[in-house]
Design a protein around this motif. Structure first.
Motif, PDB file in Angstrom:
ATOM      1  N   LEU A  62       3.598  -8.563  -0.199  1.00  0.00           N
ATOM      2  CA  LEU A  62       2.300  -8.035   0.223  1.00  0.00           C
ATOM      3  C   LEU A  62       2.480  -6.672   0.890  1.00  0.00           C
ATOM      4  O   LEU A  62       1.743  -5.724   0.616  1.00  0.00           O
ATOM      5  CB  LEU A  62       1.654  -9.020   1.200  1.00  0.00           C
ATOM      6  N   GLU A  63       3.501  -6.589   1.760  1.00  0.00           N
ATOM      7  CA  GLU A  63       3.732  -5.315   2.444  1.00  0.00           C
ATOM      8  C   GLU A  63       4.084  -4.222   1.431  1.00  0.00           C
ATOM      9  O   GLU A  63       3.552  -3.112   1.493  1.00  0.00           O
ATOM     10  CB  GLU A  63       4.850  -5.460   3.482  1.00  0.00           C
ATOM     11  N   LEU A  64       4.954  -4.582   0.492  1.00  0.00           N
ATOM     12  CA  LEU A  64       5.372  -3.569  -0.485  1.00  0.00           C
ATOM     13  C   LEU A  64       4.174  -3.088  -1.296  1.00  0.00           C
ATOM     14  O   LEU A  64       4.037  -1.890  -1.567  1.00  0.00           O
ATOM     15  CB  LEU A  64       6.453  -4.146  -1.400  1.00  0.00           C
ATOM     16  N   VAL A  65       3.305  -4.035  -1.683  1.00  0.00           N
ATOM     17  CA  VAL A  65       2.118  -3.644  -2.449  1.00  0.00           C
ATOM     18  C   VAL A  65       1.262  -2.687  -1.625  1.00  0.00           C
ATOM     19  O   VAL A  65       0.823  -1.641  -2.105  1.00  0.00           O
ATOM     20  CB  VAL A  65       1.316  -4.898  -2.862  1.00  0.00           C
ATOM     21  N   CYS A  66       1.074  -3.041  -0.350  1.00  0.00           N
ATOM     22  CA  CYS A  66       0.223  -2.201   0.496  1.00  0.00           C
ATOM     23  C   CYS A  66       0.852  -0.832   0.741  1.00  0.00           C
ATOM     24  O   CYS A  66       0.155   0.182   0.755  1.00  0.00           O
ATOM     25  CB  CYS A  66      -0.065  -2.891   1.821  1.00  0.00           C
ATOM     26  N   TRP A  67       2.156  -0.809   0.961  1.00  0.00           N
ATOM     27  CA  TRP A  67       2.807   0.500   1.113  1.00  0.00           C
ATOM     28  C   TRP A  67       2.669   1.296  -0.177  1.00  0.00           C
ATOM     29  O   TRP A  67       2.418   2.500  -0.157  1.00  0.00           O
ATOM     30  CB  TRP A  67       4.295   0.358   1.449  1.00  0.00           C
ATOM     31  N   TYR A  73      -2.418   6.240  -3.230  1.00  0.00           N
ATOM     32  CA  TYR A  73      -3.769   6.744  -2.975  1.00  0.00           C
ATOM     33  C   TYR A  73      -3.860   7.542  -1.678  1.00  0.00           C
ATOM     34  O   TYR A  73      -4.815   8.275  -1.474  1.00  0.00           O
ATOM     35  CB  TYR A  73      -4.761   5.591  -2.905  1.00  0.00           C
ATOM     36  N   GLY A  74      -2.933   7.325  -0.780  1.00  0.00           N
ATOM     37  CA  GLY A  74      -2.982   8.062   0.487  1.00  0.00           C
ATOM     38  C   GLY A  74      -3.528   7.222   1.625  1.00  0.00           C
ATOM     39  O   GLY A  74      -3.994   6.094   1.431  1.00  0.00           O
ATOM     40  N   ASP A  75      -3.487   7.813   2.805  1.00  0.00           N
ATOM     41  CA  ASP A  75      -3.853   7.072   4.006  1.00  0.00           C
ATOM     42  C   ASP A  75      -5.346   6.780   4.097  1.00  0.00           C
ATOM     43  O   ASP A  75      -5.786   6.080   5.008  1.00  0.00           O
ATOM     44  CB  ASP A  75      -3.416   7.858   5.254  1.00  0.00           C
ATOM     45  N   GLY A  76      -6.114   7.332   3.167  1.00  0.00           N
ATOM     46  CA  GLY A  76      -7.551   7.059   3.163  1.00  0.00           C
ATOM     47  C   GLY A  76      -7.872   5.596   2.946  1.00  0.00           C
ATOM     48  O   GLY A  76      -8.988   5.155   3.211  1.00  0.00           O
ATOM     49  N   HIS A 143       2.432   7.077   8.259  1.00  0.00           N
ATOM     50  CA  HIS A 143       1.281   7.674   8.931  1.00  0.00           C
ATOM     51  C   HIS A 143       1.309   9.194   8.862  1.00  0.00           C
ATOM     52  O   HIS A 143       0.279   9.843   9.001  1.00  0.00           O
ATOM     53  CB  HIS A 143       1.221   7.203  10.387  1.00  0.00           C
ATOM     54  N   THR A 144       2.484   9.774   8.656  1.00  0.00           N
ATOM     55  CA  THR A 144       2.521  11.230   8.525  1.00  0.00           C
ATOM     56  C   THR A 144       1.730  11.681   7.304  1.00  0.00           C
ATOM     57  O   THR A 144       1.340  12.832   7.210  1.00  0.00           O
ATOM     58  CB  THR A 144       3.958  11.750   8.376  1.00  0.00           C
ATOM     59  N   GLY A 145       1.526  10.760   6.350  1.00  0.00           N
ATOM     60  CA  GLY A 145       0.719  11.099   5.182  1.00  0.00           C
ATOM     61  C   GLY A 145       1.526  11.705   4.052  1.00  0.00           C
ATOM     62  O   GLY A 145       1.101  11.697   2.903  1.00  0.00           O
ATOM     63  N   ARG A 146       2.673  12.269   4.368  1.00  0.00           N
ATOM     64  CA  ARG A 146       3.527  12.816   3.308  1.00  0.00           C
ATOM     65  C   ARG A 146       4.916  12.230   3.466  1.00  0.00           C
ATOM     66  O   ARG A 146       5.808  12.845   4.051  1.00  0.00           O
ATOM     67  CB  ARG A 146       3.582  14.337   3.402  1.00  0.00           C
ATOM     68  N   THR A 424      -9.215  -1.922   7.498  1.00  0.00           N
ATOM     69  CA  THR A 424      -9.480  -2.325   6.120  1.00  0.00           C
ATOM     70  C   THR A 424      -8.534  -3.454   5.723  1.00  0.00           C
ATOM     71  O   THR A 424      -7.638  -3.823   6.476  1.00  0.00           O
ATOM     72  CB  THR A 424      -9.256  -1.145   5.167  1.00  0.00           C
ATOM     73  N   LEU A 425      -8.707  -3.947   4.500  1.00  0.00           N
ATOM     74  CA  LEU A 425      -7.827  -5.004   3.995  1.00  0.00           C
ATOM     75  C   LEU A 425      -6.382  -4.526   3.929  1.00  0.00           C
ATOM     76  O   LEU A 425      -5.447  -5.281   4.197  1.00  0.00           O
ATOM     77  CB  LEU A 425      -8.289  -5.434   2.598  1.00  0.00           C
ATOM     78  N   VAL A 426      -6.197  -3.259   3.553  1.00  0.00           N
ATOM     79  CA  VAL A 426      -4.835  -2.727   3.466  1.00  0.00           C
ATOM     80  C   VAL A 426      -4.187  -2.726   4.859  1.00  0.00           C
ATOM     81  O   VAL A 426      -3.003  -3.038   5.005  1.00  0.00           O
ATOM     82  CB  VAL A 426      -4.843  -1.312   2.844  1.00  0.00           C
ATOM     83  N   ASP A 427      -4.966  -2.400   5.872  1.00  0.00           N
ATOM     84  CA  ASP A 427      -4.445  -2.440   7.243  1.00  0.00           C
ATOM     85  C   ASP A 427      -3.936  -3.838   7.584  1.00  0.00           C
ATOM     86  O   ASP A 427      -2.826  -3.997   8.096  1.00  0.00           O
ATOM     87  CB  ASP A 427      -5.548  -2.060   8.243  1.00  0.00           C
ATOM     88  N   PHE A 428      -4.775  -4.823   7.287  1.00  0.00           N
ATOM     89  CA  PHE A 428      -4.366  -6.195   7.585  1.00  0.00           C
ATOM     90  C   PHE A 428      -3.151  -6.596   6.740  1.00  0.00           C
ATOM     91  O   PHE A 428      -2.257  -7.296   7.216  1.00  0.00           O
ATOM     92  CB  PHE A 428      -5.531  -7.167   7.341  1.00  0.00           C
ATOM     93  N   GLY A 429      -3.149  -6.151   5.497  1.00  0.00           N
ATOM     94  CA  GLY A 429      -2.018  -6.452   4.613  1.00  0.00           C
ATOM     95  C   GLY A 429      -0.716  -5.913   5.178  1.00  0.00           C
ATOM     96  O   GLY A 429       0.321  -6.581   5.171  1.00  0.00           O
ATOM     97  N   LEU A 430      -0.772  -4.707   5.725  1.00  0.00           N
ATOM     98  CA  LEU A 430       0.444  -4.103   6.284  1.00  0.00           C
ATOM     99  C   LEU A 430       0.891  -4.838   7.538  1.00  0.00           C
ATOM    100  O   LEU A 430       2.090  -5.044   7.756  1.00  0.00           O
ATOM    101  CB  LEU A 430       0.206  -2.628   6.584  1.00  0.00           C
ATOM    102  N   LEU A 431      -0.079  -5.238   8.347  1.00  0.00           N
ATOM    103  CA  LEU A 431       0.281  -5.970   9.562  1.00  0.00           C
ATOM    104  C   LEU A 431       0.948  -7.298   9.202  1.00  0.00           C
ATOM    105  O   LEU A 431       2.039  -7.620   9.681  1.00  0.00           O
ATOM    106  CB  LEU A 431      -0.969  -6.218  10.408  1.00  0.00           C
TER     107      LEU A 431
END
Lengths: 473, 399
Positions: A62-67, A73-76, A143-146, A424-431
């Motif tokens: 799950l983490e790998l998918v979210c990363w 797509y970016g941090d958006g 979080h740096t975005g790049r 968002t869901l991605v946030d929860f996925g990463l956590l």
């Protein structure tokens, strides 16, 4: 010769303070210790281990998918917005870095304080430190975005004379965390060398797997032969590394606290932040160690090595650090009132009674109230109670960072720029996924490396005492 | 190694007469100088009496903290020398006496008591906390609690000399668990009342911790001097060795570093955020020549002890440990001078740091008083807790 453990209580059951309590119970021989600790490594993995690994790898996926999504797509994809520009990523980062504090505290500071009980749990706690710091490190990187330009975080001379902003505590973080990781890794590895040699010497089979194992352990043990001279060097290095690690335990979370405290933002800028963050980090780290050790000692039959006495001592430290964190919460509130400054006062009233009050009260009840149970000896020594409390503490410490980060950003000086944060869901996925990464690494560690230090535990057993055979030695 | 080899042979011996003579001489000289200083410059003496009170209060209570932490942590190295800690903490019994000069001169030293405060909006907001009746109530409660705990701890400990009853240790462990949080809150309140409120506009959440650490180092320094002098001259029986000195030095070193850590947290964060509510306090300690004092404090309280105490050979050397203890006692006085006296300069409209007779008088009173008190305490008490169950383990302590 089997000698009963020294009694540490008197005839009427009250403790006998004149006798040093045994660290290891059941009075095993040195060989028994080697057997018990090597067993999980040398025997086939159990079904339980595979189930646990499968579950944690699911979370890791799950983490790998979210990363991956965040990378593509970016941090958006995250809920971060303006004004809440720092949200889940920084909360998770601080949370995991905090978890990583118990290891070095146990292995370095308690070593310098000559606390013998640390020997049974130091190895595991150090391993956990390494994994927690690895888990944490990914969050700021993304979080740096790049994520493909991490080299820009490192100051190096170049022809464009482009330097990092040395005045930014975020850059200090890069140094602090990477130094901490490096030293912790060396410390961990140094302690492992004699144990790798033990495992090397115990691997006798002629089949391919055994030969591979033997080679790997031989390389890792760096030619250790248990000679007197090796031990002398080892002890010296270990002491020096403990001395070097000790300031690092304080510095890492101090600098993490600077990320917040150097700013002029309300609720972030207060002078107690550095020691308060360090106390909180030790608090959450110990809680995580207790959470996992409760299982390990049971699954691997190590109740006599990782004793209830040791867990009780850890719970005392949880009580102490939890209360210190409570002191810091109290001081923040008191000084806000004492300052006579309406803005300072607003921040804390907003925290406790504003729109994020639910998070604040979760934090207070988990961090300050729940550990108070440990005032009672019975509860301190009860495994179910300590397990539940340690989970509460972990929840509370996550919410502490959430409260600090989100409530302060969501409502700053200008009411016209106030906002709201929705993960968002991605946030929860990463956590959730970060737990997968942490536990996957932990499970691999307990399978392939000695989870308790064989050499160190032997040093604190009754048999190792010069007075063991009535002064014959 | 059998326990028999560490059995303590302790015989109580009276301290030589010269201890009492020296103590009384210092104390009386200090008091005379204090009166003279008060006649010459009353305001300075009033400010210095805050230094004197907070110096002794901090040392007394942190010495008692050392007693309680030994019980709570189950430490053994300090058991053979715990009586010295207890005797040092008897300072708390006399704190009301030392608080009196400050209470009598409150109107002159505390800005929030002055008539100006009635027109200052910030101080009006703070009046619910910073007012004289509440201040006095807090002071009475704090000192009352400290004296109560001192009496309870030492009563149990002394009773054990005769009864050797282990349940007294268990009782003191329980007492310690209650005492430590109470002490944490009370020493914070005391430091806010007597030191932070000298500049009532300023506030810092770490202040109490910083004062606690500074006091702890000073208390350990006094204890170290007493332990080494007593032991090297045979007043503590046989069995206390240099490993015990090492542990005292270790605690002093850790205390110094942690003091610096809290001081740095405060200074660096305030410098970096640069907010008008907070910076004046540091500007008062930087401008007008005070920067010399500030930098000296860093050298005296951190850099020198860091290099001196990090070495094991210094921590096990009695002469060097005594030197460093004297050094750190001075460092703590210097720290309090740095906190209090810029306010005096401001009120008295003096430019730059200055030193007068009052500071010398306070130093003599503090040291003379501690020597006299210690000598009185040793008269009819054992210098070693002979009935403590952990005594033999403590004597067997080796690095």
């Amino acid at each position: 010769m089997q000698v009963a453990n020294r009694p540490s209580s008197q005839a009427d059951g009250t403790p006998d303070f004149s006798v040093e309590p045994s660290v290891v119970l059941k009075n095993p021989s040195f060989h028994d210790i080697t057997e018990v600790i090597s067993k999980p490594i040398e025997s086939k993995a159990t079904l339980k281990w595979y189930i646990a690994l499968a579950f944690s790898m699911m979370l890791l996926t799950l983490e790998l998918v979210c990363w991956g999504l965040s990378f593509y797509y970016g941090d958006g994809l995250w809920g971060n917005n303006i004004p809440v520009a720092w949200a889940f990523p920084i909360v998770n980062f601080v949370f995991w870095i905090g978890i990583g504090h118990a290891g070095t505290l146990i292995s370095a500071i308690l070593f310098l304080f000559r606390q013998k009980w640390r020997n049974g749990i130091a190895r595991f706690a150090e391993g956990m430190t390494i994994f927690a710091v690895m888990t944490a490190g990914l969050f700021p990187l993304f979080h740096t975005g790049r994520q493909w330009l991490p080299l820009y975080l490192v100051p190096y001379p170049n022809k464009h004379a482009v330097w990092v902003n040395f005045l930014s505590p975020l850059v200090w973080d890069v140094f602090a965390v990477s130094t901490y990781f490096t030293v912790s890794l060396f410390f961990w590895y140094t302690g492992l060398i004699p144990d790798f040699a033990t495992l090397r010497d115990r691997t006798l089979g002629k089949d391919l797997v055994s030969r591979i194992r033997k080679t790997v352990y031989s390389v890792l043990s760096l030619g250790w032969r248990f000679s007197n001279r090796h031990w002398r060097h080892y002890e010296r290095v270990y002491l020096i590394l403990a001395g070097v690690s000790t300031p690092l335990v304080l510095s890492v979370h101090t600098i993490v606290s600077f990320d917040f405290a150097v700013s002029g933002l309300l609720g972030w800028h207060t002078t107690i932040f550095p020691p308060y963050f360090v106390a909180g980090a030790i608090f959450s780290g110990f809680a995580m160690v207790v959470t996992v050790l409760v299982f390990i000692r049971y699954i691997f039959d190590m109740q006599h090595i990782i004793t209830v006495d040791i867990l009780e001592k850890m719970n005392k430290i949880i009580l102490l650090t939890g209360t210190l964190v409570g002191y810091a919460y109290g001081m923040e509130f008191f000084i806000a009132w004492y300052s006579g400054n309406a803005v300072e006062q607003f921040v804390f009233i907003n925290r406790a009674f504003g729109p994020y009050a639910w998070a604040y009260w979760i934090m207070i009840s988990c961090n300050v109230i729940s550990p108070q149970m440990f005032w009672f000896r019975k509860l301190r020594r009860s495994v179910p109670v300590m397990f539940v409390t340690s989970i509460f503490v972990n929840i509370g410490m996550w919410f502490e960072r959430y409260v600090i980060t989100v409530t302060s950003l969501a409502r700053d000086y200008l009411p016209s720029s106030w906002g709201w944060y929705n993960p968002t869901l991605v946030d929860f996925g990463l956590l959730l996924g970060s737990f997968g990464m942490f536990f996957t690494l932990t499970l691999l560690f307990v399978k392939f490396m000695p989870v308790v230090s064989i050499a160190e535990v032997k040093g604190v057993m009754d048999n190792a005492r010069p007075s063991h055979h009535g002064g014959d030695h | 190694m059998s326990t028999a080899s560490h059995t303590m042979v302790y015989e109580k011996k009276a301290l030589p007469a010269k201890v009492a003579t020296t103590g009384w001489a210092l104390l009386i000289l200090g008091l005379l100088l204090g009166v003279a200083a008060f006649m010459m410059d009353a305001l300075r003496m009033q400010f210095v009496s805050i230094i004197l009170f907070t110096f002794l209060a901090g040392i007394g209570i942190t010495a008692l903290f050392m007693v309680s932490i030994e019980y709570l942590a189950g430490a053994v190295w300090s058991t053979p020398i715990r009586r010295v800690f207890e005797m040092m903490s008897s300072i708390v019994l006399f704190l009301p006496l030392f608080a009196l000069p400050v209470v009598l001169s409150m109107g002159n030293v505390f800005e929030w008591m002055s008539p100006k405060a009635a027109t200052d909006q910030v101080l009006i907001n703070k009046a619910p906390y910073l007012n004289q009746p509440f201040f006095l109530v807090r002071l009475a409660v704090i000192l009352g609690i400290w004296i109560l705990f001192y009496v309870l701890f030492t009563k149990n400990s002394r009773k054990q000399d005769e009864t050797r009853d282990q349940s007294l240790t268990a009782r003191n462990i329980k007492l310690s668990a209650i005492f430590i949080p109470v002490m944490g809150l009370s020493i914070t309140a005391l430091s806010i009342d007597f030191l932070m409120s000298l500049e009532p506009h300023w506030f810092s959440t770490i202040f109490g911790v910083n004062f606690f650490m500074g006091s702890l180092v000073a208390a350990l320094s006094f204890i170290t001097i007493a332990v080494i002098l007593l032991n090297e001259n045979g007043y503590l029986g046989k069995g206390i060795v240099r490993d015990h000195y090492y542990s005292l030095g270790f605690a002093m070193f850790a205390g110094c570093v942690f003091w610096t850590y809290t001081a740095f947290s405060q200074g660096m964060l305030i410098w970096y955020a640069n907010m008008p509510e907070e910076t004046p306090w540091y500007l008062h300690r930087w401008e007008d020549g005070w920067n010399v004092i500030t930098i000296s404090l860093l050298v005296v309280h951190f850099i020198v002890p860091l290099f001196a105490l990090i070495q094991r050979k210094n921590k096990t050397n009695p002469a060097r440990m005594i030197f460093m203890s004297c050094w750190l006692i001075f460092a703590h006085m210097f720290d309090l001078y740095w906190i209090v006296m810029p306010v005096h300069s401001h009120v008295a409209k003096i430019h730059g740091p200055s030193i007068g007779l009052a500071e010398l008088a306070a130093a003599l009173i503090a040291i003379g008083f501690i020597v006299v008190l210690f000598q009185q305490q040793t008269k009819n008490k054992n210098l070693v807790p002979v009935g403590d169950p952990k005594l033999q383990r403590g004597l067997a302590f080796r690095l």
